[in-house]
Each structure stands twice: as C-alpha cells, then as structure tokens.
Design a protein around this motif. Structure first.
Motif, mmCIF file in Angstrom:
data_model
loop_
_atom_site.group_PDB
_atom_site.id
_atom_site.type_symbol
_atom_site.label_atom_id
_atom_site.label_comp_id
_atom_site.label_asym_id
_atom_site.label_seq_id
_atom_site.Cartn_x
_atom_site.Cartn_y
_atom_site.Cartn_z
ATOM 1 N N VAL B 129 -2.115 1.504 5.241
ATOM 2 C CA VAL B 129 -1.336 2.478 6.080
ATOM 3 C C VAL B 129 -2.267 3.501 5.629
ATOM 4 C CG1 VAL B 129 0.842 1.626 5.083
ATOM 5 C CG2 VAL B 129 -0.796 2.644 3.232
ATOM 6 N N ASP B 130 -1.815 4.365 5.777
ATOM 7 C CA ASP B 130 -3.177 5.618 6.698
ATOM 8 C C ASP B 130 -3.041 6.772 5.512
ATOM 9 O OD1 ASP B 130 -4.726 7.308 7.638
ATOM 10 O OD2 ASP B 130 -3.968 8.281 9.494
ATOM 11 N N SER B 135 3.268 9.337 4.325
ATOM 12 C CA SER B 135 4.730 9.159 4.322
ATOM 13 C C SER B 135 5.202 8.527 5.931
ATOM 14 C CB SER B 135 5.331 10.446 4.978
ATOM 15 O OG SER B 135 4.365 11.478 5.238
ATOM 16 N N ARG B 136 4.309 8.723 6.905
ATOM 17 C CA ARG B 136 4.895 8.240 8.085
ATOM 18 C C ARG B 136 4.279 6.793 8.462
ATOM 19 N NH1 ARG B 136 3.635 8.114 12.643
ATOM 20 N NH2 ARG B 136 3.236 6.254 12.617
ATOM 21 N N THR B 137 2.876 6.229 7.830
ATOM 22 C CA THR B 137 2.938 4.665 7.821
ATOM 23 C C THR B 137 3.795 4.036 6.991
ATOM 24 O OG1 THR B 137 1.054 5.444 6.607
ATOM 25 C CG2 THR B 137 0.807 5.219 8.778
ATOM 26 N N LEU B 138 4.082 5.012 5.488
ATOM 27 C CA LEU B 138 4.474 3.581 4.474
ATOM 28 C C LEU B 138 6.100 3.946 5.057
ATOM 29 C CD1 LEU B 138 4.311 5.731 1.037
ATOM 30 C CD2 LEU B 138 3.700 3.517 1.772
ATOM 31 N N VAL B 139 6.886 3.972 5.972
ATOM 32 C CA VAL B 139 8.050 3.547 6.232
ATOM 33 C C VAL B 139 8.071 1.943 7.442
ATOM 34 C CG1 VAL B 139 9.923 3.832 8.343
ATOM 35 C CG2 VAL B 139 8.392 6.182 7.595
ATOM 36 N N LEU B 140 6.960 1.605 8.026
ATOM 37 C CA LEU B 140 7.223 0.006 7.539
ATOM 38 C C LEU B 140 6.799 -1.064 6.697
ATOM 39 C CD1 LEU B 140 6.835 -2.109 10.442
ATOM 40 C CD2 LEU B 140 4.140 -1.562 9.910
ATOM 41 N N VAL B 236 8.536 9.488 -2.128
ATOM 42 C CA VAL B 236 7.514 8.433 -2.233
ATOM 43 C C VAL B 236 6.290 9.402 -2.141
ATOM 44 C CG1 VAL B 236 6.104 6.643 -2.546
ATOM 45 C CG2 VAL B 236 8.231 5.988 -2.045
ATOM 46 N N THR B 237 5.798 9.902 -1.385
ATOM 47 C CA THR B 237 4.518 10.481 -0.760
ATOM 48 C C THR B 237 4.379 11.879 -1.455
ATOM 49 O OG1 THR B 237 4.739 10.080 1.532
ATOM 50 C CG2 THR B 237 2.368 11.392 1.241
#
Ligand SMILES: Nc1nc2c(ncn2[C@@H]2O[C@H](COP(=O)(O)OP(=O)(O)OP(=O)(O)O)[C@@H](O)[C@H]2O)c(=O)[nH]1
Ligand SMILES: [Mg+2]
Lengths: 93, 718
Positions: B129-130, B135-140, B236-237
């Motif tokens: 994750v980035d 927040s965006r990359t935790l979705v996957l 989470v973020t």
C-alpha cells in the motif's frame, strides 16, 4: 430512491466544488471502473477541473473522468446530504 | 469481434496438464497492490538483479518472479535459519472485481486459479500500500484480507510520506488490519530486512497457521460494497494517520496547466518533440560505434576464416563447433530448452553448414550472421534512450496527464487517451509499443491500438527515409527534413485514420470512456529508469539474437541460391554479385512480381528489395546496394546514393525519378514488413488471425498509398 431530493443533479453538468455522490447508474465494466476508484454512492468528491474529461479529487487521489461517464453519476451538494438518508444507507455501521 | 486471449482456467485442456503439487517446491509469495504503489520497485529491491521475467503457462502476461532467500533475524548469523521462497510481482489491480485481462491474471493468481505453479492459492501475500495515499490503497487490502490468506501489509513510499510530514501509527494499523504491517521504502531500501523476516515467519512449513478468520467490513452492509470498503479504509486511515501537507500543494498549479485543454496539448507536444530531439541528438554517436564495431568484427572474420577446407581436421570441427555454439547462444537467449528436437535441428544445421562450399560458408558468416545482426543491433541506442525518457516521464506522473489531454483527440478516432503512451513507444519500435498497450484495460480499445501501432515510424524505417531523402534532396537539408517530417506525419495520420476505419467496420464501438487516476507527481528514480531500460534492451537483443538472426540467414540463403554456373558469370567483378542475385530465388521472385509493382514505379530490382525486406524492413538498403552491383560495402559510404541516381531504365530515363522515390518512401511508411512484430501481435491478441489481418490491411494501404503517390506525381510530370 432519493427522488424526493430536489438538489440532486448530474456530475457532468456540475460546477467546481464539493459534492456527495448519490448514485452511480452505470452498468458492467463502466460501473466497476468507476466504483473501484471511489466514485460510488455515499462518497464525497470535489470537482477541481471542469471540461471533458474533468478532474476530480477524492480524498488524496486525483481522477480524470470523461463527461460520458460523469453522466452516470448523480450528485448532491455535500452539505445538504450529510447525514442524509442515502449516506446512511450506503455506510456500514 | 473476438474476445481477448483466453487465460485458460479449468478448461478441459487444463486437466490434461500434470498438476505439480507445490508441497515439495518453494513457497510462493505474491506481491499484490494497486497500480503504481511500487510493487515492481519493491520486487527489484528485494530480489536485486536476480529477477527473471517468466511466462506462466496459459497467460499472455509476463509475471516477473525471483527466488528469494529469507531468514529469521538472529544475532548469530551462522545458525540462522533460511528459507527460499518464490516471489512473484503481479500486475497492479484496484479490486478483485477486475476490469482488464491483466487485473484478471492478478486476481486469479491470488485465488490460485491459474495453471502451473499458481494453480493453488499462494503461501503468502504481501499487499503493498502507498503511505502517501493509505485510504485509497487500503481498499484492495480489505478485499485481500477477507480471503484469509497469510498476509503481510507493506506500507511503501514511507520516505515520501515522511517528507510530507505524514505520521503513521503502525501499532494502531496492525491492530485494525489484524496482520503484520511493515513500513518500507523500495527506493531507499528501508524496512527490507523486516519484510524478509515477516515473509520467513509466514512461510514456515511447521507453522501451519490456524484458519484465519478476519472480520469483513462489508458483512451485514446493504449499500454498495465498494462504498463500505472505502468507508472502512477511511476510518482505519483516520485512526492511524496524521496527514501531513508539506510538499503537496505546490504542484496544484502545474497540474491545472497540464490538464487544461489547450495548454495541456501544447505541453504534450513540447514533451514529445523534446523526446525525439533527445533520441536523434544522443543516439548518433553510439550508433556509429556499434556500426564500426560490427564492421571490425566482419573484417576480423574475413581475415580469420579459412579460405579453403583442405585442412579437414581443422575446418570441419570449426564449422560444426561454431554453428553449434551459435545455436547454444540463440537457445540460451530465447530460453529454448535443449531437447530431442532442438538438438536435432542444431546438429542438422551444423552438418549442413560444414558441407557448404568454403566461399558460401564465409559469406554466410560475414553477410548473413554478422551483417544481419549488425543491421538490427544498431537501433539499440535509440530504443534505450526512448525507454529511458519514457520511464522517467511515467515515473514523474506526467504520462497520465498526457493520456488525459489526448483523450479528447483520440476518442474521435475510436482510440482511448491511454493509447498515447504505446504510440509514443512505437516510434522507437512497434514491439514495446504493443506491449505497452497492456495498460489499456478495454479489450476492444487495446486491439485497435495494437493493430494500428506498426504504422508509426519505428527506427527500422529510418535507413529507408535517409536513403530516399538523400536521393531526392541530398544537397538541400531544408527540403530533406521537410520530407522526413512528412513521412512521420504520414505514419501518424495513417494510424489515426485506420483506427477510425476500424471503428466503422470490423472493430465497431466507441473507445471505453476515460476514468483514470492521475498519480501525484514524484521525483523519478534514475535507478528504476536504468533497470527498465536494461530490461527493454535485453528483450530487444533477445529478438535480434534469435528471430532476426534466423531471418537474416534465411534471406541470405534466398539471395545466394541457386548458384549461377561459372560459365555464365560476367567478367566484371562488380557485376558478378548482381548477376548472381538475379539468378537466385530472390531475384527470380522479383522478376515474377514485377508486373504487380510496376504501377508503383518499381522495377524488378526494387522488387527484390521489397521481397527481402518482407521480414525486416531495414534490409532493403543493403539489398538495393547488392542488386545495383555495389556489394555489401557500397551501402556504407555515399556510393549507394550516387549509384542509384545513375540507374536508368532500358529507354534511358532514370529509374529513381521523384515519383518512384516518393512512392518507395510511402510504401515503406505504410507496409507491415516486420516478422517479429507479427509474432508479438499474435501473442498479445492470442491469434494469428489478427496478425494476418494487420499484415493484410497494411500491405493494401501501402500499395494503395504508393499507387496514388506515383500516379499523381507522374501525371504532374515529376
Ligand atoms: N519515493 C519513493 N518512490 C517510490 C518508492 N517505491 C516506488 N516508488 C516510485 O513509485 C512509482 C511506481 O513504482 P512501480 O514499482 O512501477 O509500481 P508498481 O506497483 O509496480 O506499478 P504497476 O506495475 O503499474 O502496478 C515509480 O515512480 C517508483 O519510482 C519508494 O519507496 N519511495
Ligand atoms: Mg509493476
């Protein structure tokens, strides 16, 4: 579902500013492509660059979106809907 | 319309495959994550140069894999337990609900639905994750975590998050995600040891983890599941990250410019011109060096090779051994395994070579092998420079803006904005361009892009452009460069209009409308660009060392046999080669097809050039130099141009009139004369049908274009 709301409009015709996404009316691949980038019901987005394609800001990410797809996205001004029925419906407790 | 190349899973042909159980092999660890989070960088950092591009069976996507030694961190390194794992770098994906063939491969690898090594779920997954966009990359990550596989979350780009002033509470994150969370920086090499150790821990065979059951964030939720995941990732973020804003805002103004309709296009044009300028200004010197090195090797071979085979003890082992060595090299480059078939082919060819007359053997080595390879390797500098610059641009985040501003232009002809990156690459060589088309998600759009890419001017066309411009305007650099630019423009126009015609005919439909992430601008990494360039160079040399070598040798054979009887040979040495060529298969074919190409203003000698350049277009220059009686060397000095100008038809008028020259140029701009490209088209589209179609429509286009050019110009009296 949100037809009672009078302030709902389509993203394609919107001006710059913050909105809440109310519904994404796309199907198939287009729906997946929109939603997995965060353009889905209940999310807040900011229109930062008008035109075709337009530029959206979703949280930390910037997304280029063609007008054709923006036509599928219905939005409401961000303040008006928080916390609204749609937002409640889409969020998890 | 056809469907994308099938990634066979669970089909009947699969069950016939021996299913290798993985219990006795190394554990498989997958690198998973959104596009552009640094999976490949992390892979390179972990595996170093040991990475190897592997083509898993049934997949058209190259998955990079490497063997990696991981170990428990222990004070005493002598009794440190180690474990070898197989690390696989997957294509990026946004969600397990996929929208492109590559994403599909990635998702299926995670579920263990592919054939071969990936037929069962991986032993462990590293979700990258980035840190600057958690927040965006935790979705996957939320989707992967629900699969209940042994999972590690690697928070990459920690260096740039810190530079922004972002603070991440990793303990909170670990608790929320319920798995090991490791901060890393692929670029700075931070956290790699910890990551290795975590991989080691998760892949211990004796530590069969209890069935993991992590809670789902979408359980019991009725709304859109994506929305729920985004909400979860936001929560989470929010609970573990204090976002910094340093270094973020300054580039907003730049982005406004680069994505604005008019200025953005203008900037793109400037960038492209800059790239071409770099290619032409920097590639000249290394190209000269390569040419002279091959020239020296050729001369050395000329001296060193025996001129008679009376010394059989020396000659036969040399010929057979040399051929076998060349086969070994080609097989190694091409990763062909030595088996019954490949070995028999090598031995048969070696024996055949040994019984060739000595003169033919020398010519095979010097003209066929050395000359053939040189003609291709000489383009290496241009290709390297192009890829170096493109990688830097991609790294910086600019390319996505390029695709964004091109969207409106490209849509008109039924291409997506994203086709712009492959089109830029194709100006060095169509093959990497076609491979870059994989970034286009939609299958129809990708197909159209692949089909029209070879119309763009690749570097193999340049020798022909140089020859024709020198022929017409040798003494007028101004007009020469206008003609040169016109040839480029003709290629671009042809590609765009072909895309439009395809849209109206056999590949109907509109390009999938754009929805594209515009990544944050980043300082590009030189190391990454160099590694990518090296990768590309190796792929290219592999082509040159195998397919193109084969083509050169076959062409050499066609232009050499059958031999003209001694009695019919002309006395003049210069004329001998030309007479022999006329007598050979290539020459005869040229004569037979003369009527076909006569309306384009070509005589049989030019036709021989057209025939020999069928598989690799750059061959035409050396062929013309042979047909017009100069021998191989003639092509190098200015001799060829002078000779071509002197050629006359039987009626005394010059062969290379303006009309014929332009017609020849148009033909080479538009024709599909590249066998390696055809092979790649077949691979990427999954069928020879599309490769054949590509060949057919480009040949027709070339013929039609040349016909119009020649007939119009002759009518106008040129
Ligand atoms: N500052 C910084 N940049 C990084 C780091 N890791 C990767 N990058 C940059 O991030 C960009 C994307 O890296 P890649 O390794 O190509 O990403 P990827 O996940 O393989 O991307 P796809 O293959 O497209 O899915 C490149 O510009 C890298 O130079 C890091 O740790 N720090
Ligand atoms: Mg990658």
């Amino acid at each position: 579902m949100a037809s009672v709301q009078t302030s709902i409009s389509v993203l394609a015709g919107a001006r710059k500013g913050f909105y809440q996404c109310v519904d994404v009316d796309a199907s198939g691949q287009n729906a997946i492509r929109l939603k997995r980038l965060g353009i889905c019901a209940g999310r807040v987005l900011e229109l930062v660059g008008q035109g075709d394609p337009m530029v959206l800001q979703l949280g930390n990410s910037r997304i280029g979106l063609s007008r054709q797809l923006a036509n599928f996205v219905s939005i409401a001004p961000a303040e008006a809907l928080l916390p609204g029925p749609v937002a409640q419906d889409a969020l998890c407790s | 319309m056809s469907s994308p190349p099938q990634i066979s899973v669970g089909s009947s042909s699969d069950s016939a495959l021996p299913v290798v159980s993985r219990t006795d092999a190394f554990p498989v660890v997958l690198l998973v994550g959104n596009p552009n989070v640094g999976k490949t960088s992390l892979f390179n950092a972990l595996a170093g140069m040991r990475a190897k591009v592997a083509n898993y069976p049934g997949i058209t996507v190259d998955l990079r894999k490497a063997s990696l030694h991981v170990s428990a961190v222990d004070a005493d390194s002598r009794c440190q337990a180690t474990q070898t794992v197989e690390l696989v770098d997957l294509p990026g994906l946004y969600s397990m609900q996929t929208a492109s063939p590559e994403e599909d491969v990635a998702a299926r690898s995670i579920r263990g639905e592919l054939t071969g090594r990936l037929h069962e779920p991986p032993n462990a997954v590293v979700v990258v994750v980035d840190a600057t966009n958690l927040s965006r990359t935790l979705v996957l990550a939320s989707e992967i975590l629900e699969l209940n596989l042994p999972t590690i979350v690697a928070v990459n780009l920690i260096d740039s998050a810190e530079a922004n002033g972002t603070q991440i509470d990793f303990d909170a994150l670990r608790q929320k995600l319920d798995c090991p969370v490791i901060p890393v920086s692929a670029r700075k090499g931070r956290g790699l040891a910890e990551l290795r150790e975590a991989i080691y821990e998760l892949t211990q065979p004796e530590q069969k983890p209890l069935p993991i059951s992590r809670g789902s964030c979408v359980a019991g939720c009725q709304g859109c599941p994506f929305s729920a995941r985004f909400q979860w990732a936001d929560d989470v973020t929010n609970q573990s990250v204090r976002q910094g804003t340093r270094g973020q805002v300054q580039l907003a103004w730049l982005d406004r410019w680069l994505t604005s309709p008019a200025l953005g296009l203008f900037a793109l044009l400037a960038v492209m011109l800059g790239v071409f300028f770099l290619i032409f200004s920097l590639a000249g010197l290394p190209m000269d060096v390569i040419e002279s090195v091959f020239g020296m090797v050729g001369e050395w071979a000329d001296q060193a090779l025996p001129t008679d085979n009376s010394n059989a003890v020396l000659y036969y082992p040399l010929a057979i051994g040399g051929t076998l060595a060349l086969f070994a090299l080609a097989y190694w480059l091409n990763e062909t395994k030595w088996n019954k078939w490949s070995a028999s082919i090598a031995v048969a060819v070696a024996l055949l070579v040994a019984v060739l007359p000595v003169d033919d053997f020398r010519s095979l080595v010097i003209d066929g092998v050395i000359g053939g390879t040189a003609g291709v390797v000489v383009f290496l500098p241009q290709i390297c420079i192009l890829f170096f610059v493109i990688t830097l641009l991609e790294d910086s985040g600019y390319m996505a803006r390029g695709a964004f501003v091109m969207e409106r232009v490209m849509r008109r002809v039924g291409l997506p904005g994203k086709a712009f990156v492959p089109m830029l690459s194709a100006h060095a060589c169509a093959i990497p361009g076609i491979m870059a088309a994989r970034t286009i998600e939609n299958w129809r759009d990708r197909l159209v892009t692949i089909l029209v890419l070879p119309l763009l001017t690749c570097s193999a066309r340049l020798p022909v452009y140089v020859m024709v411009t020198a022929l017409l305007f040798g003494d007028d650099p101004m007009r020469a460069s206008v003609l040169f630019a016109a040839a480029y423009l003709l290629g671009i126009t042809a590609a765009l209009s072909s895309a439009f015609l395809l849209k109206k005919t056999i590949v109907p439909g509109e390009a999938a409308p754009l929805v594209l992430e515009l990544p944050n601008y980043r300082l590009p990494s030189l190391r990454n660009a160099l590694l990518t360039t090296l990768d590309r160079a190796i792929v290219f040399l592999r082509q040159a060392g195998t397919i193109i070598l084969l083509i050169s040798v076959v062409l050499w054979g066609l232009a050499t046999y059958p031999k003209m009887p001694e009695s019919e040979m002309p006395a003049d040495e210069m004329q001998q080669a030309a007479a022999q060529l006329e007598y050979s298969i290539a020459g005869r074919v040229g004569k037979v097809i003369e009527p076909v190409f006569a309306p384009l203003g070509f005589d049989w000698k030019i036709d021989v050039g057209i025939v020999t350049s069928f598989a690799a277009r750059e061959v035409v220059v050396s062929t013309l130099s042979i047909v017009y009686g100069l021998g191989e060397e003639g092509a190098e000095d200015g001799g060829l141009i002078e000779t071509l100008r002197r050629q006359t038809k039987p009626d005394g008028t010059p062969v290379f009139t303006t009309a014929t020259s332009i017609s020849l140029l148009v033909f080479f701009v538009l024709a599909m004369q590249c066998l390696p490209t055809q092979v790649v088209t077949k691979r990427e589209t999954g069928s020879w049908k599309w490769a054949g179609f590509q060949f057919g429509f480009m040949t027709l286009l070339a013929y039609g274009g040349s016909l119009i050019a020649y007939q119009t110009l002759t009518a106008m009296g040129y």
